[in-house]
Design a protein around this motif. Sequence first.
Motif, mmCIF file in Angstrom:
data_model
loop_
_atom_site.group_PDB
_atom_site.id
_atom_site.type_symbol
_atom_site.label_atom_id
_atom_site.label_comp_id
_atom_site.label_asym_id
_atom_site.label_seq_id
_atom_site.Cartn_x
_atom_site.Cartn_y
_atom_site.Cartn_z
ATOM 1 N N UNK A 163 0.832 -1.203 0.000
ATOM 2 C CA UNK A 163 0.000 0.000 0.000
ATOM 3 C C UNK A 163 0.867 1.253 0.000
ATOM 4 N N UNK A 164 1.903 1.249 0.816
ATOM 5 C CA UNK A 164 2.814 2.404 0.880
ATOM 6 C C UNK A 164 3.477 2.641 -0.472
ATOM 7 N N UNK A 165 3.860 1.567 -1.134
ATOM 8 C CA UNK A 165 4.501 1.685 -2.448
ATOM 9 C C UNK A 165 3.559 2.329 -3.462
ATOM 10 N N UNK A 166 2.289 1.926 -3.430
ATOM 11 C CA UNK A 166 1.303 2.440 -4.384
ATOM 12 C C UNK A 166 0.699 3.785 -3.968
ATOM 13 N N UNK A 167 0.778 4.118 -2.678
ATOM 14 C CA UNK A 167 0.186 5.354 -2.143
ATOM 15 C C UNK A 167 1.147 5.976 -1.128
ATOM 16 N N UNK A 168 2.270 6.500 -1.597
ATOM 17 C CA UNK A 168 3.302 6.979 -0.658
ATOM 18 C C UNK A 168 2.846 8.086 0.281
ATOM 19 N N UNK A 169 1.806 8.825 -0.078
ATOM 20 C CA UNK A 169 1.322 9.881 0.819
ATOM 21 C C UNK A 169 0.125 9.417 1.655
ATOM 22 N N UNK A 170 -0.199 8.108 1.591
ATOM 23 C CA UNK A 170 -1.313 7.534 2.356
ATOM 24 C C UNK A 170 -2.604 8.316 2.102
ATOM 25 N N UNK A 171 -2.781 8.821 0.869
ATOM 26 C CA UNK A 171 -3.960 9.592 0.464
ATOM 27 C C UNK A 171 -4.123 10.880 1.287
ATOM 28 N N UNK A 172 -3.016 11.431 1.699
ATOM 29 C CA UNK A 172 -3.013 12.677 2.471
ATOM 30 C C UNK A 172 -3.733 13.794 1.715
ATOM 31 N N UNK A 173 -3.615 13.793 0.415
ATOM 32 C CA UNK A 173 -4.237 14.842 -0.393
ATOM 33 C C UNK A 173 -5.764 14.823 -0.329
ATOM 34 N N UNK A 174 -6.337 13.717 0.108
ATOM 35 C CA UNK A 174 -7.803 13.613 0.236
ATOM 36 C C UNK A 174 -8.309 14.027 1.621
ATOM 37 N N UNK A 175 -7.409 14.290 2.537
ATOM 38 C CA UNK A 175 -7.787 14.523 3.937
ATOM 39 C C UNK A 175 -8.736 15.696 4.130
ATOM 40 N N UNK B 189 -26.793 17.655 13.652
ATOM 41 C CA UNK B 189 -26.624 18.296 14.959
ATOM 42 C C UNK B 189 -25.917 17.365 15.963
ATOM 43 N N UNK B 190 -24.835 16.756 15.497
ATOM 44 C CA UNK B 190 -24.057 15.839 16.324
ATOM 45 C C UNK B 190 -22.818 16.570 16.832
ATOM 46 N N UNK B 191 -22.580 16.488 18.121
ATOM 47 C CA UNK B 191 -21.432 17.132 18.757
ATOM 48 C C UNK B 191 -20.669 16.081 19.563
ATOM 49 N N UNK B 192 -19.843 15.296 18.880
ATOM 50 C CA UNK B 192 -19.177 14.187 19.561
ATOM 51 C C UNK B 192 -18.116 14.659 20.550
ATOM 52 N N UNK B 193 -17.914 13.851 21.563
ATOM 53 C CA UNK B 193 -16.814 14.096 22.507
ATOM 54 C C UNK B 193 -15.583 13.322 22.094
ATOM 55 N N UNK B 194 -15.786 12.280 21.281
ATOM 56 C CA UNK B 194 -14.695 11.432 20.809
ATOM 57 C C UNK B 194 -14.957 11.031 19.365
ATOM 58 N N UNK B 195 -13.894 11.052 18.566
ATOM 59 C CA UNK B 195 -13.959 10.519 17.207
ATOM 60 C C UNK B 195 -12.789 9.565 17.048
ATOM 61 N N UNK B 196 -13.089 8.359 16.567
ATOM 62 C CA UNK B 196 -12.065 7.358 16.308
ATOM 63 C C UNK B 196 -12.042 7.065 14.812
ATOM 64 N N UNK B 197 -10.895 7.224 14.204
ATOM 65 C CA UNK B 197 -10.716 6.929 12.785
ATOM 66 C C UNK B 197 -9.973 5.599 12.681
ATOM 67 N N UNK B 198 -10.706 4.550 12.328
ATOM 68 C CA UNK B 198 -10.108 3.224 12.179
ATOM 69 C C UNK B 198 -9.574 3.121 10.753
ATOM 70 N N UNK B 199 -8.281 2.862 10.634
ATOM 71 C CA UNK B 199 -7.636 2.876 9.329
ATOM 72 C C UNK B 199 -7.241 4.290 8.962
ATOM 73 N N UNK B 200 -6.716 5.014 9.948
ATOM 74 C CA UNK B 200 -6.452 6.454 9.803
ATOM 75 C C UNK B 200 -5.281 6.793 8.891
ATOM 76 N N UNK B 201 -4.478 5.814 8.531
ATOM 77 C CA UNK B 201 -3.324 6.109 7.690
ATOM 78 C C UNK B 201 -2.392 7.076 8.398
ATOM 79 N N UNK B 202 -2.047 8.151 7.737
ATOM 80 C CA UNK B 202 -1.117 9.133 8.296
ATOM 81 C C UNK B 202 -1.783 10.109 9.259
ATOM 82 N N UNK B 203 -3.088 9.969 9.465
ATOM 83 C CA UNK B 203 -3.804 10.827 10.402
ATOM 84 C C UNK B 203 -4.283 12.144 9.829
ATOM 85 N N UNK B 204 -4.208 12.289 8.532
ATOM 86 C CA UNK B 204 -4.569 13.550 7.894
ATOM 87 C C UNK B 204 -5.994 14.002 8.136
ATOM 88 N N UNK B 205 -6.937 13.080 8.118
ATOM 89 C CA UNK B 205 -8.344 13.450 8.339
ATOM 90 C C UNK B 205 -8.520 13.968 9.763
#
Length: 85
Positions: A11-23, A38-54
């Motif tokens: 995956x890293x070879x094919x997507x070296x920026x971990x799709x950072x440009x889509x964040x 009207x959702x105001x979360x106290x916690x958000x968990x990104x499963x499969x977050x990659x580089x954390x850009x989102x």
Amino acid sequence: MSKSMYTGGTYKKNNPDWHESDSEWKSKKILRILNKNNIHPRTICDVGCGSGGVLIELNKSLTGTIELLGIDIAKDAIKIAKRRE
């Protein structure tokens, strides 16, 4: 997709920026859904977050006390996310 695609470097070879440009685009979609419902979360968990850009983009826009957590199985992505934490 198999787990080895992410942990073995393919995956890293094919997507070296971990799709950072889509964040920014992805985070705007998430924010639109939260606001529309009207959702105001106290916690958000990104499963499969990659580089954390989102999560970084969400952090720029969300106010108040919110915990953001990213989880990924790819060690290379985790290294990038930890440097940006």
